[in-house]
Design an enzyme around this catalytic site. Structure first.
Site, PDB file in Angstrom:
ATOM      1  N   GLN A 164       0.808  -1.224   0.000  1.00  0.00           N
ATOM      2  CA  GLN A 164       0.000   0.000   0.000  1.00  0.00           C
ATOM      3  C   GLN A 164       0.842   1.275   0.000  1.00  0.00           C
ATOM      4  OE1 GLN A 164      -2.458  -1.705   3.414  1.00  0.00           O
ATOM      5  NE2 GLN A 164      -3.917  -0.329   2.447  1.00  0.00           N
ATOM      6  N   HIS A 201      -6.714  -9.937   5.585  1.00  0.00           N
ATOM      7  CA  HIS A 201      -6.853  -8.760   4.720  1.00  0.00           C
ATOM      8  C   HIS A 201      -5.469  -8.240   4.297  1.00  0.00           C
ATOM      9  CE1 HIS A 201      -8.840  -4.684   3.844  1.00  0.00           C
ATOM     10  NE2 HIS A 201      -7.548  -4.430   3.781  1.00  0.00           N
TER      11      HIS A 201
HETATM   12 NI    NI Z   1      -6.319  -2.857   3.144  1.00  0.00          NI
END
Ligand code: NI
Length: 168
Positions: free
Chosen positions: A51, A133
């Protein structure tokens, strides 16, 4: 420490598959500290290196209420999955979108910490959700990928609308 820039959908870099970490050096420790600071500041309960556009198998997590139980997992693997739970998930890379996702309710995890030491543990409930996740991110998967095509389409449309509204 540095607050890192978090990629958001539809950024294609979020689909990158992360490589194993091989060097457990000072640079890695600084990066993990930056990831934790970025996650707390966001605020979020988990963040994968993917991310922040670093494609190595590193995730940080803290599901505690007091935000005082940071967990860093390097080269993590889920070695056992059992049961089912459905939890409403969100993601720092998919701002303002929440959706119910089906995950295992019990998992066993093997990983290394930032010193390169092997760790293994069991997780349930929110921690198990968060680990599944975050590990998905390392494979280039976001939680919307678990939804039906129609629900995913609707979520992406909403995301686009919110992005446009923010840009005005
Ligand atoms: Ni996430």
């Amino acid at each position: 420490m540095t607050i890192l820039n978090i990629l958001t959908l539809p950024d294609k870099r979020l689909k990158t598959v992360a490589k194993p970490v091989e060097k457990f050096d000072a640079q890695l420790k600084i990066f993990v500290a930056d990831m934790l600071e970025t996650m707390y500041e966001a605020p979020g309960i988990g963040l994968a290196a993917t991310q922040v556009d670093v494609h190595q198998q590193i995730v940080v997590i803290d599901v505690s209420e007091e935000k005082d139980q940071p967990l860093c997992l390097i080269n993590p693997k889920i070695t056992k999955k059992e049961g089912q739970q459905i939890h409403e998930e969100g993601c720092l890379s998919v701002p303002d979108i929440y959706a119910k996702v089906k995950r295992a309710s019990y998992i066993e995890v093997e990983a290394q910490n930032e010193k390169g030491e092997n760790i293994s543990f069991q997780a349930e409930e929110l921690l198990a959700v968060c680990i599944q996740h975050e590990l998905d991110h390392l494979k280039g998967i976001v939680f919307l990928d678990h939804l039906s095509p129609l629900k995913r389409k609707m979520a992406l449309k909403k995301l686009e609308k919110e992005k446009q509204a923010k840009a005005l």
